[in-house]
Design a protein around this motif. Sequence first.
Motif, PDB file in Angstrom:
ATOM      1  N   ASP A  96       0.828  -1.202   0.000  1.00  0.00           N
ATOM      2  CA  ASP A  96       0.000   0.000   0.000  1.00  0.00           C
ATOM      3  C   ASP A  96       0.866   1.257   0.000  1.00  0.00           C
ATOM      4  OD1 ASP A  96      -2.682   1.291   0.309  1.00  0.00           O
ATOM      5  OD2 ASP A  96      -1.800   1.984   2.180  1.00  0.00           O
ATOM      6  N   SER A 152       2.514   1.624  -3.405  1.00  0.00           N
ATOM      7  CA  SER A 152       1.520   1.986  -4.421  1.00  0.00           C
ATOM      8  C   SER A 152       1.209   3.473  -4.403  1.00  0.00           C
ATOM      9  CB  SER A 152       0.241   1.176  -4.203  1.00  0.00           C
ATOM     10  OG  SER A 152       0.474  -0.195  -4.418  1.00  0.00           O
ATOM     11  N   LYS A 153       1.366   4.105  -3.240  1.00  0.00           N
ATOM     12  CA  LYS A 153       1.058   5.525  -3.118  1.00  0.00           C
ATOM     13  C   LYS A 153       2.304   6.403  -3.243  1.00  0.00           C
ATOM     14  CE  LYS A 153      -2.908   4.596  -0.124  1.00  0.00           C
ATOM     15  NZ  LYS A 153      -3.450   4.685   1.256  1.00  0.00           N
ATOM     16  N   ARG A 204       1.335  -3.839 -10.270  1.00  0.00           N
ATOM     17  CA  ARG A 204       0.849  -2.542  -9.801  1.00  0.00           C
ATOM     18  C   ARG A 204       1.828  -1.425 -10.170  1.00  0.00           C
ATOM     19  NH1 ARG A 204      -2.459   1.390  -9.371  1.00  0.00           N
ATOM     20  NH2 ARG A 204      -2.338   2.630  -7.467  1.00  0.00           N
ATOM     21  N   LEU A 205       3.116  -1.663  -9.982  1.00  0.00           N
ATOM     22  CA  LEU A 205       4.114  -0.628 -10.252  1.00  0.00           C
ATOM     23  C   LEU A 205       4.247  -0.353 -11.747  1.00  0.00           C
ATOM     24  CD1 LEU A 205       6.878  -1.552  -7.654  1.00  0.00           C
ATOM     25  CD2 LEU A 205       5.008   0.091  -7.443  1.00  0.00           C
ATOM     26  N   ARG A 208       1.327   1.715 -12.829  1.00  0.00           N
ATOM     27  CA  ARG A 208       1.480   3.113 -12.403  1.00  0.00           C
ATOM     28  C   ARG A 208       2.358   3.896 -13.383  1.00  0.00           C
ATOM     29  NH1 ARG A 208       3.202   4.851  -6.866  1.00  0.00           N
ATOM     30  NH2 ARG A 208       2.410   6.769  -7.789  1.00  0.00           N
TER      31      ARG A 208
END
Length: 208
Positions: free
Chosen positions: A52, A55-56, A181-182, A185
């Motif tokens: 998390d 991800s931010k 996820r990365l 992004r």
Amino acid sequence: FRAPLRMLEQMSKILVADHAEHLPARAAGLLNHIGTGAAKLALRAELLTRFDTISKHPLHRQNVDIAAMIGKLVAELRAATPDRQVEVVIDELPAADADFELLRLVWHNLLANAFKFTRHAAQPRIEVSGKRQGHHIVYSIKDNGVGFDPKYARRLFGFFQRMHTEEEFEGLGMGLAMAKRLIERHGGTIWAEAEKGRGAEFRFTLPA
């Protein structure tokens, strides 16, 4: 979740240690099983928290020398497994406009998997390459390891999804989910192709 799980793990260990002489073998075994399960759950909670946070993490794009990055990562993985002889072939690798630390984590996860899943290959071989295709760069990492059943390819990138048992290969099934996820992004995509017992190839794209 982490605090109560760690407490459960420690309490089960204390019970076994302090009352081992009076506990039936089955009871001691169950308590050990509880402690092990709590430890695994606590680690998963920690990994989800880390996921998390990452991800931010704001993207700090820069020109990244992918060839140099791969060279250093391969050297680190070789140092971590000095008893193994893994052939690593590094082809052309175009530079990328990306967040250095996050992209390094992506490559580390993919390369570490390739090293891990070629463990039982007679002559382990990993090929790393990249090429520009239109407005994207496509990177590839291919190995001759155990592979996986292609019908489960979509499951690979989910949380805690594993294609092999923990007895066969260690791990919690988070690396590919984090890589996906990365990469997303950064505006890219990732996919995998494989055949059970005949290796796997992971490809991902980044904007050129």
